[in-house]
Design an enzyme around this catalytic site. Structure first.
Site, PDB file in Angstrom:
ATOM      1  N   HIS A   1       0.653  -1.133  -0.100  1.00  0.00           N
ATOM      2  CA  HIS A   1       0.051   0.097  -0.096  1.00  0.00           C
ATOM      3  C   HIS A   1       0.952   1.258   0.020  1.00  0.00           C
ATOM      4  O   HIS A   1       0.379   2.324  -0.568  1.00  0.00           O
ATOM      5  CB  HIS A   1      -1.076   0.076   1.101  1.00  0.00           C
ATOM      6  CG  HIS A   1      -2.156  -0.846   0.699  1.00  0.00           C
ATOM      7  ND1 HIS A   1      -2.092  -2.373   1.410  1.00  0.00           N
ATOM      8  CD2 HIS A   1      -3.147  -0.590   0.114  1.00  0.00           C
ATOM      9  CE1 HIS A   1      -3.256  -2.772   0.701  1.00  0.00           C
ATOM     10  NE2 HIS A   1      -4.150  -2.075   0.043  1.00  0.00           N
TER      11      HIS A   1
ATOM     12  N   ARG B   1     -10.371   4.361  -0.728  1.00  0.00           N
ATOM     13  CA  ARG B   1      -9.928   3.354   0.480  1.00  0.00           C
ATOM     14  C   ARG B   1     -10.139   4.347   1.775  1.00  0.00           C
ATOM     15  O   ARG B   1      -9.086   4.714   2.480  1.00  0.00           O
ATOM     16  CB  ARG B   1      -8.421   3.096   0.166  1.00  0.00           C
ATOM     17  CG  ARG B   1      -8.119   2.263  -0.941  1.00  0.00           C
ATOM     18  CD  ARG B   1      -6.619   1.924  -1.066  1.00  0.00           C
ATOM     19  NE  ARG B   1      -6.319   0.952  -1.960  1.00  0.00           N
ATOM     20  CZ  ARG B   1      -5.733   1.052  -3.332  1.00  0.00           C
ATOM     21  NH1 ARG B   1      -5.983   2.161  -3.860  1.00  0.00           N
ATOM     22  NH2 ARG B   1      -5.642  -0.181  -3.829  1.00  0.00           N
TER      23      ARG B   1
ATOM     24  N   ARG C   1     -15.267   2.194  -0.378  1.00  0.00           N
ATOM     25  CA  ARG C   1     -14.987   0.884   0.132  1.00  0.00           C
ATOM     26  C   ARG C   1     -14.972   0.967   1.650  1.00  0.00           C
ATOM     27  O   ARG C   1     -14.240   1.689   2.287  1.00  0.00           O
ATOM     28  CB  ARG C   1     -13.605   0.435  -0.241  1.00  0.00           C
ATOM     29  CG  ARG C   1     -13.370  -0.771   0.200  1.00  0.00           C
ATOM     30  CD  ARG C   1     -12.102  -1.536  -0.117  1.00  0.00           C
ATOM     31  NE  ARG C   1     -10.842  -0.940   0.073  1.00  0.00           N
ATOM     32  CZ  ARG C   1      -9.592  -1.362  -0.385  1.00  0.00           C
ATOM     33  NH1 ARG C   1      -9.745  -2.053  -1.076  1.00  0.00           N
ATOM     34  NH2 ARG C   1      -8.690  -0.627   0.452  1.00  0.00           N
TER      35      ARG C   1
ATOM     36  N   GLU D   1     -11.730  -9.893  -4.902  1.00  0.00           N
ATOM     37  CA  GLU D   1     -10.244 -10.115  -4.667  1.00  0.00           C
ATOM     38  C   GLU D   1      -9.757 -11.243  -4.131  1.00  0.00           C
ATOM     39  O   GLU D   1      -8.563 -11.328  -3.577  1.00  0.00           O
ATOM     40  CB  GLU D   1      -9.870  -8.753  -3.826  1.00  0.00           C
ATOM     41  CG  GLU D   1     -10.606  -8.508  -2.502  1.00  0.00           C
ATOM     42  CD  GLU D   1     -10.313  -7.329  -1.933  1.00  0.00           C
ATOM     43  OE1 GLU D   1      -9.093  -6.858  -2.228  1.00  0.00           O
ATOM     44  OE2 GLU D   1     -11.016  -6.978  -0.956  1.00  0.00           O
TER      45      GLU D   1
ATOM     46  N   ASN E   1      -5.050  -6.661  -6.998  1.00  0.00           N
ATOM     47  CA  ASN E   1      -3.863  -6.681  -6.215  1.00  0.00           C
ATOM     48  C   ASN E   1      -3.596  -7.776  -5.240  1.00  0.00           C
ATOM     49  O   ASN E   1      -2.874  -8.586  -5.196  1.00  0.00           O
ATOM     50  CB  ASN E   1      -3.726  -5.381  -5.417  1.00  0.00           C
ATOM     51  CG  ASN E   1      -4.035  -4.157  -6.083  1.00  0.00           C
ATOM     52  OD1 ASN E   1      -3.374  -4.294  -7.140  1.00  0.00           O
ATOM     53  ND2 ASN E   1      -4.250  -3.070  -5.429  1.00  0.00           N
ATOM     54  N   ASP E   2      -5.163  -8.115  -4.601  1.00  0.00           N
ATOM     55  CA  ASP E   2      -4.969  -9.159  -3.669  1.00  0.00           C
ATOM     56  C   ASP E   2      -5.399 -10.433  -4.545  1.00  0.00           C
ATOM     57  O   ASP E   2      -5.271 -11.582  -4.021  1.00  0.00           O
ATOM     58  CB  ASP E   2      -6.058  -8.865  -2.592  1.00  0.00           C
ATOM     59  CG  ASP E   2      -5.766  -8.203  -1.592  1.00  0.00           C
ATOM     60  OD1 ASP E   2      -4.503  -8.249  -1.027  1.00  0.00           O
ATOM     61  OD2 ASP E   2      -6.230  -7.052  -1.116  1.00  0.00           O
TER      62      ASP E   2
ATOM     63  N   ARG F   1       2.013 -10.148  -1.225  1.00  0.00           N
ATOM     64  CA  ARG F   1       2.125  -8.997  -2.195  1.00  0.00           C
ATOM     65  C   ARG F   1       3.239  -8.096  -1.481  1.00  0.00           C
ATOM     66  O   ARG F   1       3.797  -7.292  -2.004  1.00  0.00           O
ATOM     67  CB  ARG F   1       0.929  -8.239  -2.582  1.00  0.00           C
ATOM     68  CG  ARG F   1       0.088  -7.718  -1.171  1.00  0.00           C
ATOM     69  CD  ARG F   1      -1.243  -7.255  -1.660  1.00  0.00           C
ATOM     70  NE  ARG F   1      -1.115  -5.582  -1.845  1.00  0.00           N
ATOM     71  CZ  ARG F   1      -2.399  -5.212  -1.799  1.00  0.00           C
ATOM     72  NH1 ARG F   1      -3.477  -5.780  -1.566  1.00  0.00           N
ATOM     73  NH2 ARG F   1      -2.574  -3.799  -2.148  1.00  0.00           N
TER      74      ARG F   1
ATOM     75  N   CYS G   1     -10.336  -2.187  -9.805  1.00  0.00           N
ATOM     76  CA  CYS G   1     -10.033  -1.173  -9.413  1.00  0.00           C
ATOM     77  C   CYS G   1      -8.433  -1.412  -8.686  1.00  0.00           C
ATOM     78  O   CYS G   1      -7.892  -0.497  -8.114  1.00  0.00           O
ATOM     79  CB  CYS G   1     -10.888  -0.785  -8.123  1.00  0.00           C
ATOM     80  SG  CYS G   1     -11.140  -1.959  -6.844  1.00  0.00           S
TER      81      CYS G   1
HETATM   82  C1  PEP Z   1      -6.836  -4.774  -4.559  1.00  0.00           C
HETATM   83  O1  PEP Z   1      -6.838  -5.683  -3.656  1.00  0.00           O
HETATM   84  O2  PEP Z   1      -6.761  -4.928  -5.819  1.00  0.00           O
HETATM   85  C2  PEP Z   1      -7.483  -3.546  -3.993  1.00  0.00           C
HETATM   86  C3  PEP Z   1      -7.731  -2.740  -4.830  1.00  0.00           C
HETATM   87  O3  PEP Z   1      -7.370  -3.201  -2.730  1.00  0.00           O
HETATM   88  P1  PEP Z   1      -6.038  -2.955  -1.860  1.00  0.00           P
HETATM   89  O4  PEP Z   1      -5.019  -2.737  -2.663  1.00  0.00           O
HETATM   90  O5  PEP Z   1      -6.510  -1.725  -0.963  1.00  0.00           O
HETATM   91  O6  PEP Z   1      -5.826  -4.273  -1.124  1.00  0.00           O
HETATM   92 MG    MG Z   2      -7.455  -5.596  -1.714  1.00  0.00          MG
END
Ligand code: PEP
Ligand code: MG
Length: 539
Positions: free
Chosen positions: A188, A293, A329, A427, A450-451, A461, A498
């Site tokens: 993040h 977020r 979110r 996710e 991402n997740d 990650r 996203c």
């Molecule tokens: C994701 O997981 O792709 C996402 C948008 O949420 P974050 O990156 O905040 O976990």
């Molecule tokens: Mg996420």
């Protein structure tokens, strides 16, 4: 001139002086402040937090090492409430117009010196305690703002590592770039750097010797150049100007529709982490906000944000966006986004642990407070809500049920509430695999790549060692995205992305052909993506 190669977070150039930031050593800068009242308040809040911490330490020590040994924390608490100590801090802030960190650190040093010079051995020993106390308050303040990491002039910040809670609190106008030794490009902290559109490198050896040196970050070659010679400096100044020119060229796309050559309209939204980021969304002409977020509101505080604080934040964003969609979110705390006051237990595997919607459904009061704030704000704009880390239909139904209860409660109190679309983040592989069932429960899906990549590939990650094999282009991830789009559409759900992959211009065409309805990206990526959308066909 020296060069170091690392990994790039954002392809941009930054030129400036380095400031070395170390949370461990509590490097405290003297920063002039205008609003001394606000600074005094920051001190009072930090002091209260430090007192709470000391109380908890006392209780813990009492259980583990007995009353005699625990007493030291009581002594610390008493010292922290000492009138002379507090008067000196307040006086330093008001008379010298300086930041609270500086006032606490200098007062701590002065008092420690005074104790050191006393004849009585007992008092001499208190010198170390005073230092300990002032360091505690400074570290709370660090946690509470981390902006003291920066002085008056904009700098390239160099740190061993940066937590998202520290990054989010930094004054972005004072940051030219980041360089860290640790951290991964999917963390993040990295996402924040991209949102802030700040060139950043990871994997660069960092120590205090970097302080004050002139440096260039080259985000394209992932290189840090220290003490550049004149020729190099000139070259990079030109590159920076070229970047500026390119940015300006994209400006002509502002106000243009996000529509493909064969007529498909795409919702091109932006991701934000704070109210302040809305300015970037508007400056880059995004159609809306596809991911707010909201946990960053929690990360910048030293205690739970109240319903009113949250309401004001959501309302401001909704009003600034003037009728354009704002998807909030709900709290996604846990994993790398840690907040002390949640008192989350240490977990060996927090990414798969007690986080996000799991915390919200377990600690319902926190969730209800947030939902009340979001629903109240929905009367002032076009707000949508989405729930993170969903793995089951049951979770979605519970979220919807709680939202409905909160809505009825507000209506009973005659508090206005607007219409609100409800969606979920896809996710987890579980959510992707049952997306046909989930689609019947919600209005939209937003794919968190991402997740989704992390859980599909079983690659943390946060783990810098695995950065090179963390591959969001993996066919397993792309197949899931396709499947989610198809399943969503069968039940009338619109589907967006996203996660960071949404801004990957090498995939924009493919996403459009898959039928993606929305892309929500960092504000700086909006216009480059618009350009591709307008040059693409979906058939
Ligand atoms: C994701 O997981 O792709 C996402 C948008 O949420 P974050 O990156 O905040 O976990
Ligand atoms: Mg996420």
């Amino acid at each position: 001139m020296e060069k170091f190669e690392g990994k790039s977070i954002l392809k941009g150039v930054a030129i400036g002086k380095i400031h070395y930031y170390s949370k461990g050593e509590q490097v405290v800068q003297r920063v002039s402040v205008e609003d001394t009242e606000a600074e005094l308040q920051r001190y009072e809040t930090a002091k209260e937090t430090a007192l709470e911490q000391l109380h908890e330490l006392y209780e813990k020590a009492l259980k583990e090492v007995g009353e005699v040994n625990a007493a030291i924390f009581d002594v610390h608490a008493m010292m922290l409430e000492d009138d002379d100590f507090n008067d000196s801090i307040r006086n330093t802030i008001s008379s010298q117009k300086v930041n609270a960190e500086y006032a606490v650190a200098t007062t701590g040093d002065n008092f420690a010196k005074m104790f050191e010079e006393m004849d009585d051995e007992y008092f001499r020993a208190r010198s170390a305690d005073i230092k300990d106390i002032s360091e505690r308050v400074v570290s709370v303040l660090h946690g509470a703002t981390a902006k003291n990491a920066l002085g008056d002039e904009p700098v390239i910040l160099a740190a061993k590592d940066l937590a998202p809670s520290e990054t989010v609190q930094m004054d972005k106008t004072k940051l030219l770039g980041f360089v860290t030794e640790f951290g991964s490009s999917n963390s993040h902290t990295a996402i924040l750097a991209r949102t802030m559109n700040i060139p950043a490198l990871i994997g660069i050896p960092v120590d205090e010797k970097l302080e004050g040196r002139t440096a260039v970050i080259d985000g394209v070659t992932a290189t840090l150049i220290l003490d550049p010679d004149e020729e190099t400096l000139k070259l990079y100044q030109e590159k920076k100007q070229e970047e500026e020119r390119q940015r300006e060229l994209l400006q002509e796309l502002k106000g243009k529709e996000d529509v493909t050559l064969d007529g498909k309209h795409i919702r091109l939204y932006a991701n934000i982490g704070s109210v302040g980021d809305t300015a970037k969304v508007l400056a880059n002409d995004a159609d809306g906000i596809g991911l707010f977020r909201s946990e960053f509101l929690y990360l910048e505080k030293s205690d739970y944000p109240t319903e009113e604080e949250q309401f004001q934040a959501y309302k401001t964003v909704a009003q600034n966006m003037a009728g354009k969609k704002v998807i909030i979110r709900t709290l996604d705390i846990g994993a790398d986004k840690q907040v002390d006051y949640f008192h989350l237990d240490h977990e060996d595997n927090p990414a798969m642990g007690y986080r996000a919607i799991r915390i919200c459904l377990d600690r319902e009061e926190i969730f209800r407070t947030q939902l009340r704030a979001i629903l109240r704000a929905s009367a002032y704009g076009n707000i949508g809500i989405m729930y993170p880390m969903i793995i089951s239909v049951d979770e979605v139904r519970k979220c919807r049920e709680i939202l409905e209860q909160v809505r009825r409660e507000l209506e009973r109190q005659d508090i206005p509430v607007g219409e609100i679309e409800q969606g979920i983040m896809i996710e987890t592989p579980a959510a992707a695999m049952i997306s046909d069932l989930l689609a019947e429960e919600v209005d939209f899906f937003s794919i968190g790549t991402n997740d989704l990549t992390q859980y599909t590939l079983a690659i943390d990650r946060q783990n810098a060692k695995l950065d090179s094999i963390y591959d969001s282009h993996h066919p397993a991830v792309l197949r899931m995205i396709r499947m989610v789009v198809e399943n969503g559409h069968k039940s009338g759900c619109w589907v967006g992305i996203c996660g960071e992959l949404g801004a990957d211009t090498t995939l924009t065409g493919e996403f459009l052909r898959m039928g993606i309805d929305e892309l929500s990206v960092t504000p700086a990526s909006v216009l480059p993506i618009r350009k591709i959308i307008r040059e693409s066909t979906v058939k």
